[in-house]
Scaffold this motif. Structure first.
Motif, short mmCIF file in Angstrom:
data_model
loop_
_atom_site.label_atom_id
_atom_site.label_comp_id
_atom_site.label_asym_id
_atom_site.label_seq_id
_atom_site.Cartn_x
_atom_site.Cartn_y
_atom_site.Cartn_z
N GLN A 43 0.85 -1.19 0.00
CA GLN A 43 0.00 0.00 0.00
C GLN A 43 0.89 1.24 0.00
N ARG A 44 0.72 2.06 -1.02
CA ARG A 44 1.48 3.30 -1.12
C ARG A 44 0.51 4.40 -1.54
N GLY A 45 0.70 5.59 -0.96
CA GLY A 45 -0.22 6.68 -1.29
C GLY A 45 0.43 8.04 -1.24
N LEU A 46 -0.21 9.00 -1.88
CA LEU A 46 0.33 10.35 -2.01
C LEU A 46 -0.73 11.39 -1.64
N PHE A 47 -0.30 12.42 -0.90
CA PHE A 47 -1.13 13.59 -0.60
C PHE A 47 -0.85 14.67 -1.63
N PHE A 48 -1.92 15.30 -2.11
CA PHE A 48 -1.80 16.38 -3.08
C PHE A 48 -2.58 17.60 -2.60
N PRO A 49 -2.21 18.79 -3.10
CA PRO A 49 -3.06 19.96 -2.84
C PRO A 49 -4.40 19.77 -3.52
N LYS A 50 -5.38 20.54 -3.11
CA LYS A 50 -6.72 20.42 -3.68
C LYS A 50 -6.77 21.01 -5.09
N PRO A 51 -7.29 20.27 -6.06
CA PRO A 51 -7.37 20.80 -7.43
C PRO A 51 -8.33 21.99 -7.51
N GLU A 52 -8.09 22.86 -8.48
CA GLU A 52 -8.98 24.00 -8.69
C GLU A 52 -10.26 23.56 -9.41
N VAL A 171 9.29 -1.26 -7.20
CA VAL A 171 9.82 -0.63 -8.41
C VAL A 171 8.75 -0.58 -9.49
N SER A 172 8.07 -1.71 -9.70
CA SER A 172 7.05 -1.76 -10.74
C SER A 172 5.80 -0.95 -10.37
N LEU A 173 5.46 -0.92 -9.06
CA LEU A 173 4.29 -0.13 -8.65
C LEU A 173 4.52 1.35 -8.91
N TRP A 174 5.69 1.86 -8.52
CA TRP A 174 5.97 3.27 -8.78
C TRP A 174 6.11 3.54 -10.28
N HIS A 175 6.59 2.55 -11.05
CA HIS A 175 6.62 2.68 -12.51
C HIS A 175 5.20 2.90 -13.03
N PHE A 176 4.25 2.11 -12.50
CA PHE A 176 2.85 2.29 -12.93
C PHE A 176 2.33 3.66 -12.53
N ILE A 177 2.56 4.06 -11.27
CA ILE A 177 2.05 5.36 -10.81
C ILE A 177 2.69 6.50 -11.60
N ASN A 178 4.00 6.40 -11.87
CA ASN A 178 4.67 7.41 -12.69
C ASN A 178 4.01 7.50 -14.07
N SER A 179 3.71 6.34 -14.66
CA SER A 179 3.11 6.31 -16.00
C SER A 179 1.69 6.87 -15.98
N TRP A 180 0.93 6.51 -14.95
CA TRP A 180 -0.43 7.02 -14.81
C TRP A 180 -0.42 8.55 -14.70
N SER A 181 0.49 9.09 -13.91
CA SER A 181 0.54 10.55 -13.75
C SER A 181 0.95 11.23 -15.06
N GLU A 182 1.84 10.60 -15.81
CA GLU A 182 2.22 11.14 -17.13
C GLU A 182 0.99 11.27 -18.03
N LEU A 183 0.23 10.20 -18.12
CA LEU A 183 -0.96 10.20 -18.97
C LEU A 183 -1.98 11.20 -18.46
N SER A 184 -2.10 11.33 -17.14
CA SER A 184 -3.05 12.27 -16.56
C SER A 184 -2.68 13.71 -16.88
N ARG A 185 -1.37 13.97 -17.03
CA ARG A 185 -0.92 15.32 -17.38
C ARG A 185 -1.13 15.63 -18.85
N GLY A 186 -1.53 14.63 -19.64
CA GLY A 186 -1.83 14.90 -21.04
C GLY A 186 -0.93 14.22 -22.04
N SER A 187 0.02 13.42 -21.58
CA SER A 187 0.90 12.73 -22.52
C SER A 187 0.12 11.69 -23.32
N ALA A 188 0.51 11.52 -24.58
CA ALA A 188 -0.15 10.53 -25.44
C ALA A 188 0.34 9.12 -25.16
#
Length: 440
Positions: A43-52, A171-188
């Motif tokens: 189980q791994r998780g991240l806190f973020f500021p509130k989105p606008e 290693v693979s879990l953070w690879h997935f989270i890194n990839s998910w965040s890339e796509l969420s930022r708009g990467s194709a």
């Protein structure tokens, strides 16, 4: 203080964006994976500021990008499968059937980020920030291999992941989270693609890479009487620990991680021994030695790749001979974990397969386990509205002596999430040598 409750707004299964055949239909489990079938998930998780943007909009955006990320990681949308073998045993593998990963949206409008991060001890409410409660890896035969929960807090957002450790490591879990965040930022697409080629020792023929194991048993334990706290070591305090360890050992080869691990091992052992005479007892530090660079494996290798390794000595030797002696022992042990040593460990497992059990909540332990890594790419995970504020793990993995490493929010530091029985935790907080090492 008593925390307000967390309400689940919705929960659903999310598959890949395409219903066409995925690039992989079946993923074999290696000895690294198989030995964790009855173990705890990660189980791994991240806190973020509130989105606008409004809540409905960004939740939908995260769900859609999550589905796109699964396109690149189809095993995480699958399920474990078991095929009967001889003598009431089974062959286990991942069926990439797109049954779906779990996506949960939760709301906690009365809970702020500071309510969770500012208390000295990690509060119980953290358990509610992660999905798949009470999960064991063998549950993957019928339940999702990956669950994500996005919780709207009063002034922020928490993204928590529960992942089946028999399928994926840190290693693979953070690879997935890194990839998910890339796509969420708009990467194709994603910058690093996972590699699903399985690794087995060359001594094992291609037609003999299935390992019959008994039916899996889910062992339940009552909630352990444990306390967890994050201890933060700055770049400067870590440099001082490293310098001290090398000076005492008369060398320059002890790394920052080895010095910190020795400090944690010695401090925990010292604080555990205040009530009993443990001078002749053998104590251990367990470290998961990464195998990717040692064999080596392809960049992006998906799955588990580690060598569980113990360094042992008597309590009296550990405490009386100083930080440098302990760090040098760890250094020598890590240096011995060559590619050949890792391969031999796997070959030995094949001759005598053993499936690890979940850690029981024993009253006292003589082991310290250093888990996770401060090298994981944690703070680059921007989903489109800002970088993380902090990282935290869940409580499903906790046992006395478990210590997880995270990179600190300030570059160069290391956050150590420490889990101990209450009396040892109190002794650690009263231990001047341990606490002063963080004040530099």
């Amino acid at each position: 203080m008593k925390m307000a409750r967390i309400d689940v707004i919705s929960s659903c299964l999310v598959g890949t964006t395409s219903t066409d055949a995925t690039p992989i239909s079946r993923l074999e489990l290696t000895p690294w994976d198989l030995q964790l079938l009855q173990f705890n998930p990660m189980q791994r998780g991240l806190f973020f500021p509130k989105p606008e943007s409004d809540q409905k909009s960004y939740i939908l955006h995260l769900k859609n990008s999550f589905s796109r990320a699964l396109d690149f990681f189809p095993p995480l949308a699958g399920r474990l499968a078991a095929v009967p073998a001889a003598d009431n045993s089974f062959f286990y593998f991942v069926d990439c059937n797109n049954a779906g990963a779990e996506f949960t949206h939760a709301d906690a409008p009365a809970v702020s980020v500071s309510h969770i991060l500012e208390p000295k001890y990690i509060p119980e409410i953290v358990s509610d920030l992660f999905p798949l409660e009470g999960y064991c890896n063998c549950d993957g035969l019928s339940k999702p291999l990956l669950g994500v929960q996005v919780t709207q807090l009063a002034d922020g957002v928490f993204v928590g992941c529960t992942a089946n450790h028999a399928v994926i490591d840190g290693v693979s879990l953070w690879h997935f989270i890194n990839s998910w965040s890339e796509l969420s930022r708009g990467s194709a697409t994603i910058s690093k693609h996972p590699v699903f080629d399985r690794w087995f020792p060359s001594s094992m023929p291609d037609d003999n890479r299935l390992f019959p194991l008994p039916a899996l048993e889910k062992i339940r334990y009552p909630p352990p009487p444990l306390m967890a706290r994050v201890f933060r070591f700055s770049k400067e305090s870590l440099a001082e620990l490293k310098s001290k360890a090398n000076s005492e050992a008369g060398t320059d080869k002890i790394s920052t991680l080895q010095a910190l691990s020795a400090h944690l091992w010695r401090s925990t052992t010292r604080c555990r021994g205040e009530e009993d005479d443990l001078s002749s007892q053998e104590v251990s530090i367990m470290m998961a030695i990464g195998a990717r660079a040692r064999i080596p494996l392809a960049d992006g290798y998906f799955g588990n790749a580690f060598n569980s390794s113990f360094t042992k000595m008597s309590t009296s030797e550990l405490l009386e001979r100083g930080l440098g002696h302990a760090a040098l022992k760890i250094n020598a042990h890590v240096a011995a974990q060559s590619g050949e040593a890792v391969i031999k460990t796997v070959e030995d497992w094949v001759k005598n397969p053993v499936v690890f059990q979940r850690f029981p909540p024993r009253k006292r332990s003589s082991v310290v386990m250093i888990a996770s890594s401060h090298r994981h790419n944690v703070y680059a995970n921007d989903f489109g509205w800002g970088k993380p504020i902090s990282a935290l793990s869940g409580k499903i993995e906790q046992f006395d002596g478990n210590m997880k490493l995270f990179p600190a929010a300030v570059a160069g530091g290391i956050d150590v999430e420490v889990c101990l029985v209450p009396e040892t935790m109190q002794a650690m907080e009263d231990d001047a040598e341990f606490m002063e090492a963080m004040l530099i």
